[in-house]
Design a protein around this motif. Structure first.
Motif, PDB file in Angstrom:
ATOM      1  N   ILE A 129       0.840  -1.204   0.000  1.00  0.00           N
ATOM      2  CA  ILE A 129       0.000   0.000   0.000  1.00  0.00           C
ATOM      3  C   ILE A 129       0.874   1.252   0.000  1.00  0.00           C
ATOM      4  CG2 ILE A 129      -1.600   1.368   1.404  1.00  0.00           C
ATOM      5  CD1 ILE A 129      -2.813  -1.360   2.312  1.00  0.00           C
ATOM      6  N   ILE A 130       1.897   1.256   0.845  1.00  0.00           N
ATOM      7  CA  ILE A 130       2.804   2.409   0.896  1.00  0.00           C
ATOM      8  C   ILE A 130       3.500   2.599  -0.443  1.00  0.00           C
ATOM      9  CG2 ILE A 130       4.925   3.280   1.949  1.00  0.00           C
ATOM     10  CD1 ILE A 130       4.021   1.898   4.552  1.00  0.00           C
ATOM     11  N   ARG A 131       3.997   1.495  -1.040  1.00  0.00           N
ATOM     12  CA  ARG A 131       4.676   1.597  -2.336  1.00  0.00           C
ATOM     13  C   ARG A 131       3.746   2.135  -3.420  1.00  0.00           C
ATOM     14  NH1 ARG A 131       7.615  -3.596  -4.990  1.00  0.00           N
ATOM     15  NH2 ARG A 131       5.462  -4.382  -5.058  1.00  0.00           N
ATOM     16  N   ALA A 132       2.481   1.776  -3.341  1.00  0.00           N
ATOM     17  CA  ALA A 132       1.517   2.249  -4.339  1.00  0.00           C
ATOM     18  C   ALA A 132       1.112   3.701  -4.113  1.00  0.00           C
ATOM     19  CB  ALA A 132       0.277   1.356  -4.333  1.00  0.00           C
ATOM     20  N   GLY A 133       1.381   4.242  -2.905  1.00  0.00           N
ATOM     21  CA  GLY A 133       1.072   5.634  -2.634  1.00  0.00           C
ATOM     22  C   GLY A 133      -0.030   5.868  -1.633  1.00  0.00           C
ATOM     23  N   GLY A 134      -0.532   4.813  -1.012  1.00  0.00           N
ATOM     24  CA  GLY A 134      -1.626   4.972  -0.061  1.00  0.00           C
ATOM     25  C   GLY A 134      -1.170   4.918   1.389  1.00  0.00           C
ATOM     26  N   LEU A 135      -2.138   5.015   2.283  1.00  0.00           N
ATOM     27  CA  LEU A 135      -1.924   4.836   3.717  1.00  0.00           C
ATOM     28  C   LEU A 135      -2.716   3.605   4.156  1.00  0.00           C
ATOM     29  CD1 LEU A 135      -2.491   8.512   4.950  1.00  0.00           C
ATOM     30  CD2 LEU A 135      -0.287   7.356   4.684  1.00  0.00           C
ATOM     31  N   TYR A 136      -2.210   2.890   5.139  1.00  0.00           N
ATOM     32  CA  TYR A 136      -2.953   1.728   5.618  1.00  0.00           C
ATOM     33  C   TYR A 136      -3.477   1.984   7.022  1.00  0.00           C
ATOM     34  CZ  TYR A 136       1.201   0.518   8.382  1.00  0.00           C
ATOM     35  OH  TYR A 136       2.251   0.532   9.268  1.00  0.00           O
ATOM     36  N   LYS A 137      -4.556   1.298   7.325  1.00  0.00           N
ATOM     37  CA  LYS A 137      -5.092   1.301   8.684  1.00  0.00           C
ATOM     38  C   LYS A 137      -5.239  -0.158   9.100  1.00  0.00           C
ATOM     39  CE  LYS A 137      -8.490   3.360  11.767  1.00  0.00           C
ATOM     40  NZ  LYS A 137      -9.568   4.364  11.915  1.00  0.00           N
ATOM     41  N   ARG A 138      -4.523  -0.539  10.133  1.00  0.00           N
ATOM     42  CA  ARG A 138      -4.461  -1.938  10.544  1.00  0.00           C
ATOM     43  C   ARG A 138      -5.598  -2.264  11.497  1.00  0.00           C
ATOM     44  NH1 ARG A 138       1.043  -3.416  13.293  1.00  0.00           N
ATOM     45  NH2 ARG A 138       1.787  -2.836  11.203  1.00  0.00           N
ATOM     46  N   TYR A 139      -6.350  -3.304  11.147  1.00  0.00           N
ATOM     47  CA  TYR A 139      -7.451  -3.733  11.996  1.00  0.00           C
ATOM     48  C   TYR A 139      -7.133  -5.051  12.706  1.00  0.00           C
ATOM     49  CZ  TYR A 139     -10.295   0.029  10.200  1.00  0.00           C
ATOM     50  OH  TYR A 139     -10.782   1.276   9.895  1.00  0.00           O
ATOM     51  N   GLY A 140      -5.891  -5.511  12.559  1.00  0.00           N
ATOM     52  CA  GLY A 140      -5.458  -6.688  13.302  1.00  0.00           C
ATOM     53  C   GLY A 140      -5.824  -7.987  12.615  1.00  0.00           C
ATOM     54  N   SER A 141      -5.537  -9.067  13.315  1.00  0.00           N
ATOM     55  CA  SER A 141      -5.813 -10.415  12.814  1.00  0.00           C
ATOM     56  C   SER A 141      -7.019 -10.985  13.552  1.00  0.00           C
ATOM     57  CB  SER A 141      -4.601 -11.320  13.039  1.00  0.00           C
ATOM     58  OG  SER A 141      -3.461 -10.793  12.390  1.00  0.00           O
ATOM     59  N   PHE A 142      -7.847 -11.693  12.807  1.00  0.00           N
ATOM     60  CA  PHE A 142      -9.081 -12.236  13.403  1.00  0.00           C
ATOM     61  C   PHE A 142      -9.111 -13.740  13.251  1.00  0.00           C
ATOM     62  CE2 PHE A 142     -10.038  -7.842  12.931  1.00  0.00           C
ATOM     63  CZ  PHE A 142     -10.927  -7.556  13.951  1.00  0.00           C
ATOM     64  N   ALA A 143      -9.461 -14.399  14.333  1.00  0.00           N
ATOM     65  CA  ALA A 143      -9.655 -15.845  14.280  1.00  0.00           C
ATOM     66  C   ALA A 143     -10.894 -16.141  13.445  1.00  0.00           C
ATOM     67  CB  ALA A 143      -9.789 -16.406  15.694  1.00  0.00           C
TER      68      ALA A 143
END
Length: 429
Positions: A221-235
């Protein structure tokens, strides 16, 4: 939750996704903060460059007509009437058999029409003043950088949607852009699924693996030019995953989940598409790896379901998510750029579907080659560290041999392409 799926072609999947492309908002930022951002408006020259006739060398500005008779056998003496450095302007008019000593970048004085380099003259001082002895003739315009020869005022310089690199930043400064209009970066929500996932700091235990996909996608996402928002890992919990996706859809511009898109009993994404009322665009693509890549749309926002296998996840992002981000940032070339090159080793694996092979570029004997890196399996992660391109092998083939011509998609390239490689018609395959 097992369901039958009908695959669509890669080209059709890209068209479906790009049917929901939108341009993002603009924002004005300081030139100090613009590195790595994308221009939201074309860069246009606000003045001529150079803005005046100037000298590209240290030397002497004089009149070419005064040097017509100069030669080794007939050296001429020319009086030096002034001396100017860069940023200075002479108040003297250069007349017959006169010269002005001039430094690199200084404006050509009135009356002069050429410059002779410092090392080509012999300078002499006497009670009558300073003179230079020249032994060759010059032509009008010789050794002069003329006003506007680099750029004319009003000329377009850089298109919108282009990454600001050091050279573009130099142009911004040259043309007085202390504030730069850039594309506001889209926020991409990232959700990893699977009860088997651990965090990087966790110790490995039987049956578990560390979550590489989430961190990999964030970097893409960063390489493409965006920002990420992490919502974590879900079982593997349907309700919790649905709540996370709905939250992310409300807070982000695009949402990506990794894992949970195949046809197992714990692959919940197809059910979640239905529950949240998303319009399912596709849930299977005729490609390897990443055939279970899916995408839905709700209220104009895209929800991508990428494979839980690292290589399949990686390629799904590059083919389908990256162009959405680049278009958002106003790029007119949002797709991966394609070159045609030569396969450097045999690839005997048959291809019922189009195959995208993690590979490395090789430049040899003035030609472009590419060869696969690592194992060609969707669950392999190590090959991604070395891949700088993808070899495209069309479906319906029994494999390829060394020296075959292949399409090559560039991963780290910033130039991009106006169209997907299939439409660019760069390949003869």
């Amino acid at each position: 939750m097992v369901e039958r799926r009908k695959p669509i072609w890669v080209k059709e999947a890209i068209e479906q996704v790009m049917g929901y492309k939108i341009r993002g908002e603009k924002e004005l930022i300081s030139i100090d903060d613009c590195d790595g951002r994308y221009l939201a408006e074309p860069l246009v020259a606000d003045h001529d460059v150079p803005p005046f006739d100037r000298s590209p060398y240290d030397g002497f500005a004089l009149r070419a007509e005064d040097t017509v008779q100069a030669s080794r056998d007939n050296p001429l003496n020319i009086r030096v009437i002034d001396e100017i450095g860069a940023g200075q302007v002479s108040n003297k008019n250069v007349g017959h058999m006169e010269a002005v000593r001039i430094m690199t970048g200084a404006q050509i004085p009135i009356g002069a029409d050429c410059v002779i380099m410092l090392e080509l003259v012999q300078e002499e001082k006497s009670d009558d003043g300073t003179f230079i002895k020249i032994k060759r003739s010059l032509t009008p315009g010789e050794n002069i950088s003329f006003r506007g020869e680099d750029t004319i005022k009003g000329s377009p310089l850089i298109n919108q949607g282009v990454l600001i690199n050091p050279g573009i930043k130099a142009l911004l400064a040259t043309f007085g852009y202390s504030k730069v209009t850039v594309g506001k970066r889209p926020v991409i929500g990232v959700i990893a699924t699977g009860s088997e996932l651990l965090q990087p700091e966790d110790e490995l235990v039987p049956g578990k693996i560390r979550n590489s996909n989430g961190f990999m996608i964030e970097s893409q996402i960063i390489r493409a030019g965006g920002l990420y928002k992490r919502y974590g890992s879900f079982a593997d919990d349907l309700e919790a995953l649905q709540n996370a996706i709905e939250t992310a859809m409300a807070e982000c511009d695009v949402v990506i989940t990794t894992g949970g898109v195949s046809v197992g009993d714990y692959d919940f994404l197809p059910e979640i598409y239905k529950r949240i009322g998303a319009n399912l665009l596709f849930n299977k693509i005729a490609m390897r790896p990443g055939s279970v890549t899916s995408c839905g749309e709700k209220d104009g926002k895209l929800l991508f379901g990428l494979s839980g296998n690292p290589s399949a996840c990686y390629i799904g992002f590059e083919l389908f998510v990256r162009p959405i981000i680049r278009y958002w940032l106003r790029s007119e070339r949002p797709f991966l750029r394609c070159l045609q090159g030569t396969l450097n080793i045999d690839f005997p694996k048959p291809n019922p579907f189009s195959r995208f092979v993690r590979s490395q570029l090789i430049y040899k004997d003035g030609k472009i080659y590419a060869e696969p890196v690592g194992l060609d399996k969707s669950g392999v992660v190590t090959s991604l560290a070395w891949a700088d391109c993808l070899i495209v092998l069309p479906g319906g083939t029994r494999g390829f041999q060394q020296a075959d011509q292949v399409d090559i998609l560039l991963l780290d390239d910033q130039q991009g392409s106006e169209k997907p490689w299939q439409e660019a018609k760069l390949s003869k395959l």
